[in-house]
Design an enzyme around this catalytic site. Structure first.
Site, PDB file in Angstrom:
ATOM      1  N   TYR A 144      34.428   8.607 -11.244  1.00  0.00           N
ATOM      2  CA  TYR A 144      34.484   7.923  -9.955  1.00  0.00           C
ATOM      3  C   TYR A 144      35.433   8.673  -9.039  1.00  0.00           C
ATOM      4  O   TYR A 144      36.533   9.057  -9.456  1.00  0.00           O
ATOM      5  CB  TYR A 144      34.973   6.484 -10.140  1.00  0.00           C
ATOM      6  CG  TYR A 144      35.104   5.698  -8.848  1.00  0.00           C
ATOM      7  CD1 TYR A 144      33.980   5.349  -8.106  1.00  0.00           C
ATOM      8  CD2 TYR A 144      36.356   5.288  -8.383  1.00  0.00           C
ATOM      9  CE1 TYR A 144      34.101   4.625  -6.925  1.00  0.00           C
ATOM     10  CE2 TYR A 144      36.479   4.566  -7.199  1.00  0.00           C
ATOM     11  CZ  TYR A 144      35.351   4.229  -6.474  1.00  0.00           C
ATOM     12  OH  TYR A 144      35.485   3.509  -5.315  1.00  0.00           O
ATOM     13  N   ASP A 238      40.341  15.712  -9.749  1.00  0.00           N
ATOM     14  CA  ASP A 238      40.657  14.426  -9.134  1.00  0.00           C
ATOM     15  C   ASP A 238      41.653  13.716 -10.052  1.00  0.00           C
ATOM     16  O   ASP A 238      41.276  13.142 -11.074  1.00  0.00           O
ATOM     17  CB  ASP A 238      39.379  13.596  -8.946  1.00  0.00           C
ATOM     18  CG  ASP A 238      39.671  12.232  -8.293  1.00  0.00           C
ATOM     19  OD1 ASP A 238      40.865  11.917  -8.091  1.00  0.00           O
ATOM     20  OD2 ASP A 238      38.714  11.512  -7.992  1.00  0.00           O
ATOM     21  N   LYS A 266      47.035   6.330  -5.961  1.00  0.00           N
ATOM     22  CA  LYS A 266      47.686   5.400  -6.900  1.00  0.00           C
ATOM     23  C   LYS A 266      49.192   5.634  -7.081  1.00  0.00           C
ATOM     24  O   LYS A 266      49.951   5.301  -6.189  1.00  0.00           O
ATOM     25  CB  LYS A 266      46.906   5.387  -8.216  1.00  0.00           C
ATOM     26  CG  LYS A 266      45.458   4.928  -7.955  1.00  0.00           C
ATOM     27  CD  LYS A 266      44.574   4.642  -9.118  1.00  0.00           C
ATOM     28  CE  LYS A 266      43.283   4.010  -8.633  1.00  0.00           C
ATOM     29  NZ  LYS A 266      42.055   4.714  -8.919  1.00  0.00           N
TER      30      LYS A 266
HETATM   31  C1  LIG Z   1      40.895   4.986  -7.834  1.00  0.00           C
HETATM   32  C2  LIG Z   1      40.259   6.312  -7.795  1.00  0.00           C
HETATM   33  C3  LIG Z   1      39.752   6.856  -6.603  1.00  0.00           C
HETATM   34  C4  LIG Z   1      39.681   6.077  -5.324  1.00  0.00           C
HETATM   35  O1  LIG Z   1      40.938   5.724  -4.844  1.00  0.00           O
HETATM   36  P1  LIG Z   1      41.079   4.500  -3.814  1.00  0.00           P
HETATM   37  O2  LIG Z   1      42.522   4.476  -3.457  1.00  0.00           O
HETATM   38  O3  LIG Z   1      40.601   3.281  -4.545  1.00  0.00           O
HETATM   39  O4  LIG Z   1      40.201   4.801  -2.645  1.00  0.00           O
HETATM   40  C5  LIG Z   1      39.283   8.159  -6.619  1.00  0.00           C
HETATM   41  N1  LIG Z   1      39.294   8.886  -7.751  1.00  0.00           N
HETATM   42  C6  LIG Z   1      39.775   8.391  -8.914  1.00  0.00           C
HETATM   43  C7  LIG Z   1      39.782   9.263 -10.123  1.00  0.00           C
HETATM   44  C8  LIG Z   1      40.252   7.091  -8.977  1.00  0.00           C
HETATM   45  O5  LIG Z   1      40.678   6.606 -10.147  1.00  0.00           O
END
Ligand SMILES: *Cc1c(COP(=O)(O)O)cnc(C)c1O
Length: 428
Positions: A144, A238, A266
């Site tokens: 994701y 990511d 995060k």
């Molecule tokens: C949570 C997440 C996102 C998206 O971040 P948001 O702050 O919710 O937009 C993108 N990539 C990874 C790997 C994530 O865990």
């Protein structure tokens, strides 16, 4: 357990907010029941509006590495708030946080701050395309990367098909440049390169946390690096979830592979909305206003959020034992779960990376999204409900990662294992 107030609050919310929630993962759809409405947090604990207390293994889906209401972060935020919430002009704390990160990561010469992980990844992809002058991207099933159009692509007929959008409202035209490959399967990536000469970047979670916890094999990462080098394609890690979670340097503290670009979110905001993307100098120099690739944000690098992030990262880097403590607690927890599952004849796969832990009700080891999907989600739903009743708050899906925070004591872990024994024996 009394949940009348949460039920009532959820009904009222549903009248005015779609599904009653501002992010679908909060809705308890896959585990049944109604979401718990939160009154407050305190260290490792969450308190709901009915007065129930839970040990929180979600920690706002990752950001709160020290738990709720950490005094250091709280003080930094309060301080910043008294000087103004936002200026839309540069502040020194942005440079300080940027320096902190650039000094920490070999892969990052410059970094730009945004307000969410979604924004960070979306911008990184645009920059990768602008830098390489290519359109296609490779992403992996089960990874994701936020909800932007070109990344919202699910596994259609399996690997190596041009992606079909996984949501109405995303034109197929927007996702036809997104090629899908299978996690931990280098052959599927090679096929993408056979099908396209136009691949700007490969993006992946180097430690996947959004299909449950599924780390990439070291060999797989090395092979991705080689393929990227061979084809002039950028490799993007990511690390929105794994950054400062899997280790101090996230996945990059574990693998030897160095990506071309990295995205964060995060933990980097310490609980405030922050995202960031960074990379090699020649790539970052293509970004506006130095270069032609446009990207902007009214609240980007927001001073209050930057101070929260700075306080959080300072505290992380000061404590040399932090990740060893995380790992030992996480390992103890999943070992306890595993033992309890064994005693009850339930198949359970467990894994840990730093403060991240995962468990699948699955007969076999999970290496990719297809494997993850074979998990027993009904059993997970029962486990989730059972643990909630015992006062332990887990993410409401089998395909999420659990988080340890520093405020979690050994005795909370012990109690959680005891509760799991009881719950697993009830649902065997
Ligand atoms: C949570 C997440 C996102 C998206 O971040 P948001 O702050 O919710 O937009 C993108 N990539 C990874 C790997 C994530 O865990």
């Amino acid at each position: 357990m009394k949940t009348d107030s949460s039920r009532k609050a959820f009904e009222l919310a549903q009248d005015v907010i779609p599904g009653g929630v501002d992010s679908p993962v909060r809705a308890f759809k896959s585990v049944g029941g109604t979401p718990i409405f939160i009154e407050k947090g305190e260290g490792a604990y969450l308190f709901d509006i009915d007065g129930n207390r839970y040990v929180d293994f979600v920690q706002s889906w990752g950001p709160l590495i020290f738990g709720h209401c950490d005094k250091t972060i709280e003080t930094a935020v309060m301080d910043a708030v008294t000087r103004g919430l936002s200026f839309g002009a540069p502040t020194e704390v942005e440079t300080q946080l940027a320096n902190k990160i650039c000094n920490m990561f070999e892969s990052i010469d410059k970094i730009r701050f945004v307000s969410s992980g979604t924004e960070a990844v979306m911008s990184a992809i645009r920059l990768a395309r602008g830098f390489t002058c290519r359109d296609d991207i490779v992403k992996f099933e089960g990874c994701y990367h936020g909800h932007s159009d070109s990344l919202l692509v699910q596994a259609g007929s399996g690997a190596v098909t041009f992606g079909t959008p996984s949501s109405p409202g995303v034109p197929a035209d927007f996702t036809k440049h997104t090629l899908l490959a299978k996690y931990n399967d280098i052959e599927s990536v090679k096929k993408c390169f056979e099908n396209s000469k136009d691949i700007a970047c490969i993006i992946l979670e180097p430690i996947a946390g959004n299909m449950g916890l599924v780390p990439a094999d070291e060999k797989f990462l090395q092979d991705l690096r080689s393929l990227c080098d061979e084809h002039g394609t950028l490799l993007i890690f990511d690390e929105v979830m794994s950054g400062f979670r899997a280790s101090l340097k996230g996945a990059q503290g574990i693998t030897k592979v160095v990506p071309d670009m990295v995205t964060f979110g995060k933990v980097i905001g310490g609980g405030m909305p922050v995202g960031a993307f960074g990379g090699r100098l020649e790539i970052m120099d293509k970004l506006s206003p130095d270069g032609p690739v446009y990207q902007a944000g009214t609240l980007s690098g927001n001073p209050v959020a930057m101070h929260a992030g700075m306080a959080s990262l300072d505290k992380i880097t000061e404590d040399k034992e932090l990740y060893a403590r995380f790992e030992s607690k996480a390992q103890k927890l999943v070992n306890g779960f595993k033992e309890a599952a064994n005693e009850n004849g339930i198949a359970l796969q467990v894994d840990v990376r730093g403060s991240m832990f995962g468990f699948f009700f699955n007969d076999n080891e999970v290496k990719n999204f297809d494997d993850a999907l074979k998990s027993d989600t009904d059993r997970f739903a029962k486990f989730h409900q059972g643990m909630l009743n015992e006062g332990f708050y887990f993410a409401c899906s089998q395909f999420e990662t659990g988080f340890i925070c520093d405020a979690m004591s050994e005795s909370m872990i012990d109690d959680c294992i005891e509760a799991a024994k009881k719950v697993l024996s009830d649902i065997k």
